[in-house]
Motif scaffolding. Structure first.
Motif, mmCIF file in Angstrom:
data_model
loop_
_atom_site.group_PDB
_atom_site.id
_atom_site.type_symbol
_atom_site.label_atom_id
_atom_site.label_comp_id
_atom_site.label_asym_id
_atom_site.label_seq_id
_atom_site.Cartn_x
_atom_site.Cartn_y
_atom_site.Cartn_z
ATOM 1 N N PHE A 41 2.364 32.164 31.207
ATOM 2 C CA PHE A 41 1.707 31.137 30.397
ATOM 3 C C PHE A 41 2.633 29.945 30.180
ATOM 4 O O PHE A 41 2.198 28.787 30.245
ATOM 5 N N ILE A 101 2.281 27.853 33.050
ATOM 6 C CA ILE A 101 1.011 27.108 33.017
ATOM 7 C C ILE A 101 1.177 25.812 32.225
ATOM 8 O O ILE A 101 0.702 24.743 32.626
ATOM 9 N N GLY A 151 -2.552 24.941 20.319
ATOM 10 C CA GLY A 151 -2.740 25.277 21.725
ATOM 11 C C GLY A 151 -4.186 25.412 22.156
ATOM 12 O O GLY A 151 -4.479 25.543 23.330
ATOM 13 N N GLY A 152 -5.096 25.408 21.196
ATOM 14 C CA GLY A 152 -6.498 25.615 21.552
ATOM 15 C C GLY A 152 -6.850 27.092 21.617
ATOM 16 O O GLY A 152 -7.929 27.466 22.076
ATOM 17 N N THR A 153 -5.942 27.937 21.129
ATOM 18 C CA THR A 153 -6.168 29.384 21.200
ATOM 19 C C THR A 153 -7.399 29.820 20.414
ATOM 20 O O THR A 153 -8.038 30.822 20.748
ATOM 21 N N ASN A 204 -10.376 30.899 22.332
ATOM 22 C CA ASN A 204 -10.504 32.223 22.956
ATOM 23 C C ASN A 204 -11.487 33.112 22.205
ATOM 24 O O ASN A 204 -11.871 34.169 22.693
ATOM 25 N N TYR A 224 -7.825 25.002 34.924
ATOM 26 C CA TYR A 224 -7.840 26.468 35.012
ATOM 27 C C TYR A 224 -7.853 26.963 36.462
ATOM 28 O O TYR A 224 -8.020 28.158 36.719
ATOM 29 N N THR A 243 -2.247 30.124 37.352
ATOM 30 C CA THR A 243 -3.305 30.652 36.486
ATOM 31 C C THR A 243 -3.924 31.907 37.108
ATOM 32 O O THR A 243 -4.255 32.863 36.401
ATOM 33 N N GLU A 267 -11.411 36.011 29.925
ATOM 34 C CA GLU A 267 -11.144 35.000 28.895
ATOM 35 C C GLU A 267 -12.331 34.055 28.771
ATOM 36 O O GLU A 267 -12.937 33.688 29.768
ATOM 37 N N SER A 274 -12.641 30.186 26.919
ATOM 38 C CA SER A 274 -11.832 29.160 26.269
ATOM 39 C C SER A 274 -12.782 28.044 25.851
ATOM 40 O O SER A 274 -13.140 27.170 26.651
#
Ligand code: AVJ
Length: 334
Positions: free
Chosen positions: A54, A57, A169-171, A174, A214, A221, A290, A292
């Motif tokens: 990650f 990434i 992070g935009g987590t 998820n 992605y 990725t 996943e 996102s």
């Protein structure tokens, strides 16, 4: 609040996962591979190798969220800290916590002796960031929590002063809508009247840009995605061959989310010995690893409001690719 006279260890790390994790991995894998469509939770990407992938990434030219969020934090970090004046920062899912410097630095400059509380499923991530941060900031105390922020919020140490909770992070993307609203409500319950919540979200945008992020050309990725199978093999005596699965990532525009899947290249038979489970895939069969989710400002305002949170400030880049929203507990209406 104690004054440190005989220099106590500035790092404390509580591990709440070691026992629970294997049990929850076993459960999640058994359930996830038995249902249709097959589905595995993205938190299991992040063993030591997955965390390292990650990090790679975040360096990719196509993966704009990390770069853009960093840019926003660099520009707004000091203003955010001056607005909130936190004594401590609780960070959910910090990974390497490299971005957090933009908040920790001004926090310490404003008033030395603050505390940082990273909450992450990766023990190595928590240890590494704790060691690095106490070496960088002499007056900073780090109290790491190795845990799952959907299960272990009650293990966050007793508050020592005004608190800023960050989820970068935009987590948050998820999580699907029901799990987001559960988490936001749980976070709301942790906030006193002057505490604040800072959330990073990737925004709805054109498909091409999203899908490129992605589907990087270096294939990092794809390796990250396949790492899920290695984690199962390593922890549950599995013999899934990662090379038999293709990485698939696309933007589901209707649901406003990227979906990542692993697709069997040919018929695959595998055994997960620790579960006594045989899994068969027909060529083309997929596992979702996943989601996102991508957001608009309106969607976020509604979700915050439903969780009892109200907007305090909004920070974004010139192109509106990514955003940070600062919220606080909504004024009591009763
Ligand atoms: C760390 C969860 C925000 O969803 O964009 C990156 C993880 N997955 N590339 C994301 C990820 C594929 C990332 N988050």
């Amino acid at each position: 609040m104690g004054i440190a006279t005989d220099a106590p260890d500035p790092v404390q790390i509580d591990v709440h996962l070691r026992d629970g994790t294997l049990a929850s991995l076993a459960d999640d894998v058994r359930k996830g591979l038995s249902r249709y469509p097959r589905e595995l939770p993205p938190k299991y990407f992040y063993d030591a190798r997955g965390s390292e992938l990650f990090e790679q990434i975040t360096e990719l030219p196509e993966y704009y969220p990390s770069q853009v969020e960093q840019e926003i934090l660099d520009a707004a970090g000091t203003r955010i800290v001056e607005l909130v004046r936190p004594a401590e920062i609780v960070e959910l899912g910090p990974g390497s916590a490299r971005k957090t410097t933009a908040l920790l630095q001004p926090m310490i400059e404003l008033e030395p002796g603050g505390r940082y509380i990273p909450v992450d499923v990766s023990e190595t991530a928590v240890q590494d960031c704790a060691a690095r941060l106490v070496a960088t900031y002499e007056s900073l105390a780090v109290h790491g929590v190795v845990g799952d922020f959907e299960r272990h919020l009650d293990r966050i140490p007793q508050q020592s002063g005004r608190r800023l909770i960050t989820f970068l992070g935009g987590t948050i993307g998820n999580l699907d809508h029901p799990r987001r609203s559960a988490l936001l409500s749980a976070l709301r319950a942790l906030l006193g009247p002057d505490d604040r919540l800072l959330v990073g979200t990737d925004m709805v945008k054109d498909r091409e840009r999203l899908e490129a992020a992605y589907n990087d050309s270096a294939g990092v990725t794809a390796e990250f995605n396949r790492n899920m199978l290695r984690v199962i093999n390593d922890n549950l005596e599995g013999d899934l061959d990662p090379e038999m699965f293709d990485h698939v990532a696309f933007y589901n525009e209707h649901a406003r989310r990227i979906e990542m899947w692993l697709r069997a290249r040919e018929d695959v038979s595998a055994r997960i010995a620790a579960l006594g489970m045989d899994v068969d895939f027909e060529a083309g069969e997929e596992i979702r690893t996943e989601i996102s989710c991508k957001f608009t400002r309106d969607m976020l305002t509604r979700e915050y409001s439903a969780a009892g949170l109200e907007p305090v400030a909004w920070y974004t880049d010139a192109d509106g690719l990514f955003a940070l929203s600062l919220t606080g507990p909504a004024a009591a209406t009763d």
